[in-house]
Design a protein around this motif. Structure first.
Motif, PDB file in Angstrom:
ATOM      1  N   MET A   1     -36.307   2.489 -13.169  1.00 26.93           N
ATOM      2  CA  MET A   1     -34.927   2.789 -12.800  1.00 26.93           C
ATOM      3  C   MET A   1     -34.894   3.854 -11.697  1.00 26.93           C
ATOM      4  O   MET A   1     -35.732   4.747 -11.646  1.00 26.93           O
ATOM      5  CB  MET A   1     -34.148   3.304 -14.013  1.00 26.93           C
ATOM      6  N   ASP A  12     -27.370   3.929 -12.216  1.00 24.11           N
ATOM      7  CA  ASP A  12     -28.790   3.599 -12.325  1.00 24.11           C
ATOM      8  C   ASP A  12     -29.029   2.236 -11.678  1.00 24.11           C
ATOM      9  O   ASP A  12     -28.261   1.289 -11.887  1.00 24.11           O
ATOM     10  CB  ASP A  12     -29.211   3.545 -13.801  1.00 24.11           C
ATOM     11  N   HIS A  14     -31.535  -1.056 -10.963  1.00 28.64           N
ATOM     12  CA  HIS A  14     -32.662  -1.832 -11.458  1.00 28.64           C
ATOM     13  C   HIS A  14     -33.745  -1.911 -10.385  1.00 28.64           C
ATOM     14  O   HIS A  14     -33.439  -1.998  -9.191  1.00 28.64           O
ATOM     15  CB  HIS A  14     -32.171  -3.235 -11.833  1.00 28.64           C
ATOM     16  N   CYS A  31     -31.787  -7.030  -2.313  1.00 27.72           N
ATOM     17  CA  CYS A  31     -33.190  -7.349  -2.588  1.00 27.72           C
ATOM     18  C   CYS A  31     -33.981  -7.443  -1.294  1.00 27.72           C
ATOM     19  O   CYS A  31     -33.448  -7.761  -0.230  1.00 27.72           O
ATOM     20  CB  CYS A  31     -33.289  -8.674  -3.339  1.00 27.72           C
ATOM     21  N   ASP A 134     -27.739  -8.094 -14.487  1.00 27.74           N
ATOM     22  CA  ASP A 134     -27.969  -6.788 -13.887  1.00 27.74           C
ATOM     23  C   ASP A 134     -26.670  -6.166 -13.392  1.00 27.74           C
ATOM     24  O   ASP A 134     -26.522  -4.945 -13.356  1.00 27.74           O
ATOM     25  CB  ASP A 134     -28.967  -6.911 -12.739  1.00 27.74           C
ATOM     26  N   ARG A 137     -25.116  -4.529 -16.365  1.00 28.34           N
ATOM     27  CA  ARG A 137     -25.886  -3.342 -16.682  1.00 28.34           C
ATOM     28  C   ARG A 137     -25.605  -2.206 -15.698  1.00 28.34           C
ATOM     29  O   ARG A 137     -25.450  -1.048 -16.065  1.00 28.34           O
ATOM     30  CB  ARG A 137     -27.393  -3.680 -16.655  1.00 28.34           C
ATOM     31  N   LEU A 138     -25.493  -2.567 -14.398  1.00 28.68           N
ATOM     32  CA  LEU A 138     -25.238  -1.553 -13.382  1.00 28.68           C
ATOM     33  C   LEU A 138     -23.851  -0.934 -13.575  1.00 28.68           C
ATOM     34  O   LEU A 138     -23.689   0.290 -13.515  1.00 28.68           O
ATOM     35  CB  LEU A 138     -25.339  -2.201 -11.995  1.00 28.68           C
ATOM     36  N   SER A 141     -23.734   1.574 -16.269  1.00 29.62           N
ATOM     37  CA  SER A 141     -24.472   2.822 -16.037  1.00 29.62           C
ATOM     38  C   SER A 141     -23.701   3.832 -15.202  1.00 29.62           C
ATOM     39  O   SER A 141     -24.204   4.916 -14.908  1.00 29.62           O
ATOM     40  CB  SER A 141     -25.799   2.510 -15.328  1.00 29.62           C
TER      41      SER A 141
END
Length: 520
Positions: A1, A12, A14, A31, A134, A137-138, A141
């Motif tokens: 992280m 945070d 990934h 990416c 993701d 999740r992002l 965070s």
């Protein structure tokens, strides 16, 4: 992280996102390697919209983003909001590859309602499952650092920082672009000069190549009798200021020390076009003085002109063309009217751009600014952009010729119905460099030389010059083309043609020249 932070919040990241960009209060992730189909995300904050609810604002925003395939209410980090999924199609125009392309859009509202958190993620259908996971999740965070007025202040500061950052980037890019443009222009000018200075093949070799290109090799001998000996004049380099007596086009003339810049009957200075050192001419088809300078000037609307000859050994003085000459001329023409009875311009009583005008007993005007005389020219158009030295080479020319009524008789007698391919081949194979092709002698345009001679003879008769009113002895002295670095533009980008009678040319008398502009 990895942790990415702005003054308002932090998130945070990934490890799959190897590229992170932080612009003041916003974060962008992509990416690596970056391609047309690379997954990407971005997160930023704004102040809450005043009128619509978050749901209505998001609905309105999504209308122009393609079909919405999913829309769901969410709560993350103590903030309520929505997440939507939009389907589209993306094409890589370099590879022509196309893929389904998805955009995830989220809007979260802070607990105090003062701040909206926006986020987007984009991915192809291949990467979508991983990116969706993701993305959630992002968003989960997000760590809020500031709320209320403190958040608004930080956001305003961040926006100013972002604007300043982009201004610096734009300035740097503009400076780099300017450097690149300068370098590219210098490269192009050097390449153009090299082409203009490159050696040319023997005249007969170039002629044979033109005949072959036109598919008329069997008529080679007949066509050789049609073409006329000519000299090509090509711009090759910027003239050195103060270096007098060279063959060049544009700028100011190198006049004899005891000669003033010529003026017309109205008092306007004639526009200088070109000067030719006759000693530069290789073998010429017409009888001209072996040396000395020929000066060519133009008057209003190219309806007035002057050709002046200065013998060799004459002391010359460079005449500068002032930077404001065009502007002063444009201003002066707002101060005059044409008097058709007197056939000259007269002052209309106006004062423009600080100019005043005095008129002598003959009606000749003198323009002044702050009590000092100002050179005002006969035309606001015949000004050169750059004084250019001229390269002079042997060449050939031919009437262009068109099928039917514009097919010159000389072609018809040779059994050539459409001479345009041959004329174009001559132009191409006798081109020097890639600039405008000025010329001396020969033939130009679509008309036969006899029709041009008839124009000159008619002009001579109207002037009362009976001794040179026969057409056969008139020839093209010089043809100046529009464009190039000198950048003259003669009446809709035409050619300015000067003709002279052989009787006068042999004596070095160029006072009875005839000139016209040929356009189209």
């Amino acid at each position: 992280m990895k942790l990415a932070e702005t003054s308002e919040f932090s998130i945070d990241i990934h490890p799959m996102f190897e590229t992170v960009r932080i612009f003041a209060g916003s974060i962008g992730l992509r990416c690596h390697p970056e391609t047309a189909f690379s997954p990407q995300m971005s997160v930023w904050t704004t102040a809450a919209e005043k009128d619509p609810s978050p749901q209505d604002w998001l609905t309105d925003t999504l209308k122009d983003n393609g079909p919405v395939v999913e829309r769901t209410a969410i709560t993350l980090c103590g903030m309520a909001g929505e997440i939507s999924k939009i389907k589209d199609r993306l094409k890589d125009y370099e590879t022509e590859e196309e893929r389904d392309w998805y955009r995830l859009r989220a809007l979260l509202v802070s607990a105090d309602g003062a701040t909206w958190y926006h986020a987007t993620a984009m991915a192809s259908d291949i990467d979508l499952p991983l990116i969706e996971t993701d993305f959630i999740r992002l968003l989960g965070s997000i760590q809020i650092k500031l709320t209320g007025d403190a958040a608004n202040t930080a956001r305003e500061t961040a926006e100013l920082e972002k604007a300043a950052m982009f201004d610096r980037m734009k300035k740097n890019m503009d400076e780099l672009s300017a450097i690149n443009r300068t370098q590219q222009k210098a490269f192009e000018q050097a390449a153009k000069a090299a082409r203009a200075k490159a050696p040319v093949a023997d005249i007969e070799m170039r002629f044979d190549k033109a005949v072959a290109a036109a598919g008329l090799t069997d008529k080679r001998d007949a066509l050789r009798q049609i073409v006329m000996p000519t000299l090509s004049l090509t711009e090759v380099d910027v003239a050195v200021p103060g270096e007098t007596g060279r063959s060049r086009i544009g700028g100011g003339p190198d006049l004899p020390a005891n000669m003033d810049w010529p003026r017309d009957a109205s008092g306007f200075y004639l526009n200088f076009l070109v000067q030719i050192d006759l000693a530069d001419l290789p073998e010429r088809p017409e009888n001209l003085p072996g040396a000395g300078l020929l000066f060519f000037f133009s008057g209003t609307d190219c309806n007035d002109w002057l050709v002046h000859y200065t013998p060799p050994g004459t002391e010359l003085m460079a005449q500068a063309l002032s930077d404001d000459a065009r502007n002063s001329t444009e201003s002066a023409f707002r101060m005059v009217n044409w008097d058709s009875n007197r056939k000259q311009f007269t002052a209309n009583g106006l004062s423009v751009d600080g100019l005043s005008v005095d008129t002598d007993k003959n009606g000749r005007m003198t323009f002044k600014r702050d009590g000092l005389a100002v050179r005002v020219f006969a035309s606001e158009y015949e000004f050169s952009r750059s004084a250019q030295l001229l390269r002079i080479e042997h060449s050939l020319s031919t009437p262009f010729g068109l099928p039917g009524i514009n097919n010159p008789q000389v072609y018809a007698e040779s059994g050539i119905e459409d001479p345009s391919d041959f004329a174009l081949a001559i132009q191409e194979n006798f081109q020097v460099g890639d600039g405008p092709q000025h010329q001396m002698f020969g033939i130009t345009g679509v008309r036969e030389l006899s029709s041009l001679q008839a124009l000159a003879a008619d002009y001579a008769a109207k002037q009362g010059w009976a001794d040179i009113a026969a057409p056969d002895a008139w020839f093209i002295l010089i043809k100046l083309a529009s464009g190039g670095e000198a950048d003259f533009c003669f009446s809709d980008y035409g050619d300015y043609v000067f003709m002279i009678h052989r009787q006068d040319a042999a004596k070095g008398d160029f006072s009875r020249a005839f000139a016209f502009v040929e356009s189209g």
